[in-house]
Scaffold this motif. Structure first.
Motif, PDB file in Angstrom:
ATOM      1  N   ARG A  38      16.827  13.267 -15.509  1.00  0.00           N
ATOM      2  CA  ARG A  38      15.637  12.605 -14.963  1.00  0.00           C
ATOM      3  C   ARG A  38      15.744  12.561 -13.443  1.00  0.00           C
ATOM      4  NH1 ARG A  38      12.421   8.034 -16.744  1.00  0.00           N
ATOM      5  NH2 ARG A  38      10.585   8.184 -15.420  1.00  0.00           N
ATOM      6  N   ARG A  61      27.912   6.098  -5.860  1.00  0.00           N
ATOM      7  CA  ARG A  61      26.715   5.251  -5.978  1.00  0.00           C
ATOM      8  C   ARG A  61      26.311   4.763  -4.604  1.00  0.00           C
ATOM      9  NH1 ARG A  61      26.632   1.574  -9.901  1.00  0.00           N
ATOM     10  NH2 ARG A  61      25.453  -0.011  -8.834  1.00  0.00           N
ATOM     11  N   THR A 110      25.505   8.761 -11.217  1.00  0.00           N
ATOM     12  CA  THR A 110      25.373   8.193 -12.561  1.00  0.00           C
ATOM     13  C   THR A 110      24.557   6.900 -12.542  1.00  0.00           C
ATOM     14  OG1 THR A 110      27.486   7.030 -12.341  1.00  0.00           O
ATOM     15  CG2 THR A 110      27.545   9.222 -13.352  1.00  0.00           C
ATOM     16  N   GLN A 111      23.950   6.594 -11.401  1.00  0.00           N
ATOM     17  CA  GLN A 111      23.088   5.411 -11.332  1.00  0.00           C
ATOM     18  C   GLN A 111      21.791   5.668 -12.107  1.00  0.00           C
ATOM     19  OE1 GLN A 111      23.698   5.295  -6.946  1.00  0.00           O
ATOM     20  NE2 GLN A 111      23.548   3.078  -7.240  1.00  0.00           N
ATOM     21  N   SER A 112      21.121   4.588 -12.472  1.00  0.00           N
ATOM     22  CA  SER A 112      19.889   4.706 -13.248  1.00  0.00           C
ATOM     23  C   SER A 112      18.769   5.338 -12.425  1.00  0.00           C
ATOM     24  CB  SER A 112      19.431   3.333 -13.740  1.00  0.00           C
ATOM     25  OG  SER A 112      18.914   2.580 -12.650  1.00  0.00           O
ATOM     26  N   ASN A 113      17.853   5.978 -13.104  1.00  0.00           N
ATOM     27  CA  ASN A 113      16.712   6.580 -12.429  1.00  0.00           C
ATOM     28  C   ASN A 113      15.872   5.518 -11.718  1.00  0.00           C
ATOM     29  OD1 ASN A 113      13.548   7.461 -12.863  1.00  0.00           O
ATOM     30  ND2 ASN A 113      14.856   9.120 -12.126  1.00  0.00           N
ATOM     31  N   TYR A 115      16.911   2.721 -10.281  1.00  0.00           N
ATOM     32  CA  TYR A 115      17.551   2.388  -9.010  1.00  0.00           C
ATOM     33  C   TYR A 115      17.406   3.543  -8.027  1.00  0.00           C
ATOM     34  CZ  TYR A 115      20.560   1.786  -5.181  1.00  0.00           C
ATOM     35  OH  TYR A 115      21.000   1.726  -3.887  1.00  0.00           O
ATOM     36  N   GLN A 116      17.667   4.758  -8.482  1.00  0.00           N
ATOM     37  CA  GLN A 116      17.589   5.920  -7.599  1.00  0.00           C
ATOM     38  C   GLN A 116      16.187   6.093  -7.018  1.00  0.00           C
ATOM     39  OE1 GLN A 116      18.881   9.042 -10.196  1.00  0.00           O
ATOM     40  NE2 GLN A 116      20.979   8.955  -9.443  1.00  0.00           N
ATOM     41  N   SER A 131      19.565  11.586 -12.117  1.00  0.00           N
ATOM     42  CA  SER A 131      20.362  10.560 -12.772  1.00  0.00           C
ATOM     43  C   SER A 131      21.119  11.163 -13.952  1.00  0.00           C
ATOM     44  CB  SER A 131      19.477   9.422 -13.279  1.00  0.00           C
ATOM     45  OG  SER A 131      20.253   8.503 -14.037  1.00  0.00           O
ATOM     46  N   GLU A 133      23.004   9.179 -15.839  1.00  0.00           N
ATOM     47  CA  GLU A 133      23.428   7.871 -16.347  1.00  0.00           C
ATOM     48  C   GLU A 133      24.126   7.993 -17.703  1.00  0.00           C
ATOM     49  OE1 GLU A 133      21.505   3.397 -16.615  1.00  0.00           O
ATOM     50  OE2 GLU A 133      20.173   5.114 -16.805  1.00  0.00           O
TER      51      GLU A 133
END
Length: 192
Positions: A38, A61, A110-113, A115-116, A131, A133
Motif C-alpha cells: 500500500r 521509522r 514497516t509503519q502503517s499506511n 501514519y506514512q 508500507s 506493515e
C-alpha cells in the motif's frame, strides 16, 4: 550524551554509525517478488511489475514532531536515528534522481499506511512511501531488520531495482542525509 530532539538537525558525530553486518549481502542480483504494498498515494504498488529503474530507500521509522521516541535510547541504536533527514534528502533531490534515470522513487518502512500518509503530506514528499506493515516484502527478501519495542523495523538501506532485479545496494547508510546524494552519484555513473 544529550538527546537530540530535532528531527532534521542532527549532530551525526554524536550518533553511533551502523556497521556492515553482512545482512544485506545477498540482495544484489535478487529478483523482487510479486508482493503488493500500500502506497501513500492510495495505490497498490507491486515493485516486481515496474519497468525501468526504480529507487527504493528503506528506513526504520520516521519520527513524529513533539512525540516521544519508541525507546529512551533511540539515538544510541546504530542506524536508528535519521529517517526524517534521509526522507527529506530524497525529497530535495527527487527531480535530479528522476533526471539521472530513476523512473520511480519510493520510501519503504514497516509503519502503517495511515501514519506514512500523514508524514508524506507533512514533509511534502513528491513520491509515494510504501508500507510493509505485514512484513511480506521484508521477509521475502530477507531484509536486515532490528527489533525495537516489540516492533520489527527495516534497517536503513537503498536499493536500485532494474526491471524487478536488484542491481545496486547501499548498506549500511550513514549519515542518513547523504544517502540520496550517494544514490544520485551512482545513477549518474551507471546510466540505464
Amino acid at each position: 550524551m544529550t538527546k537530540q530532539t530535532n528531527l532534521l538537525e542532527v549532530d551525526w558525530s554524536q550518533i553511533p554509525a551502523p556497521q556492515d553486518d553482512g545482512a544485506a549481502a545477498h540482495l544484489v542480483g535478487m529478483t523482487v517478488p510479486p508482493i503488493s504494498l500500500r502506497a501513500t498515494n492510495d495505490t497498490a504498488v507491486v515493485l516486481s511489475e515496474l519497468r525501468g529503474r526504480t529507487v527504493v530507500f528503506a528506513y526504520p521509522r520516521t519520527g513524529e514532531p513533539g512525540k516521544i521516541s519508541l525507546v529512551d535510547d533511540w539515538d544510541m541504536i546504530p542506524g536508528a536515528r535519521g529517517c526524517t533527514p534521509q526522507t527529506c534528502a530524497f525529497r530535495d533531490l527527487f527531480a535530479e534522481l528522476k533526471a539521472a534515470g530513476a523512473k520511480q522513487v519510493f520510501g519503504l518502512s514497516t509503519q502503517s499506511n495511515a501514519y506514512q500518509t500523514e508524514m508524506a503530506s507533512r514533509l511534502h514528499l513528491p513520491f509515494p512511501v510504501l508500507s510493509d506493515e505485514a512484513l511480506e516484502l521484508t521477509e521475502a527478501l530477507r531484509l536486515p531488520v532490528m527489533e525495537v519495542a516489540e516492533l520489527t523495523l527495516i534497517k536503513r538501506m537503498a536499493l536500485v531495482i532494474d526491471d524487478a532485479k536488484i542491481t545496486q545496494l547501499f548498506y549500511p547508510v550513514f549519515p542518513p542525509d547523504r544517502n540520496a546524494g550517494d544514490v544520485l552519484e551512482w545513477l549518474k555513473s551507471n546510466p540505464v
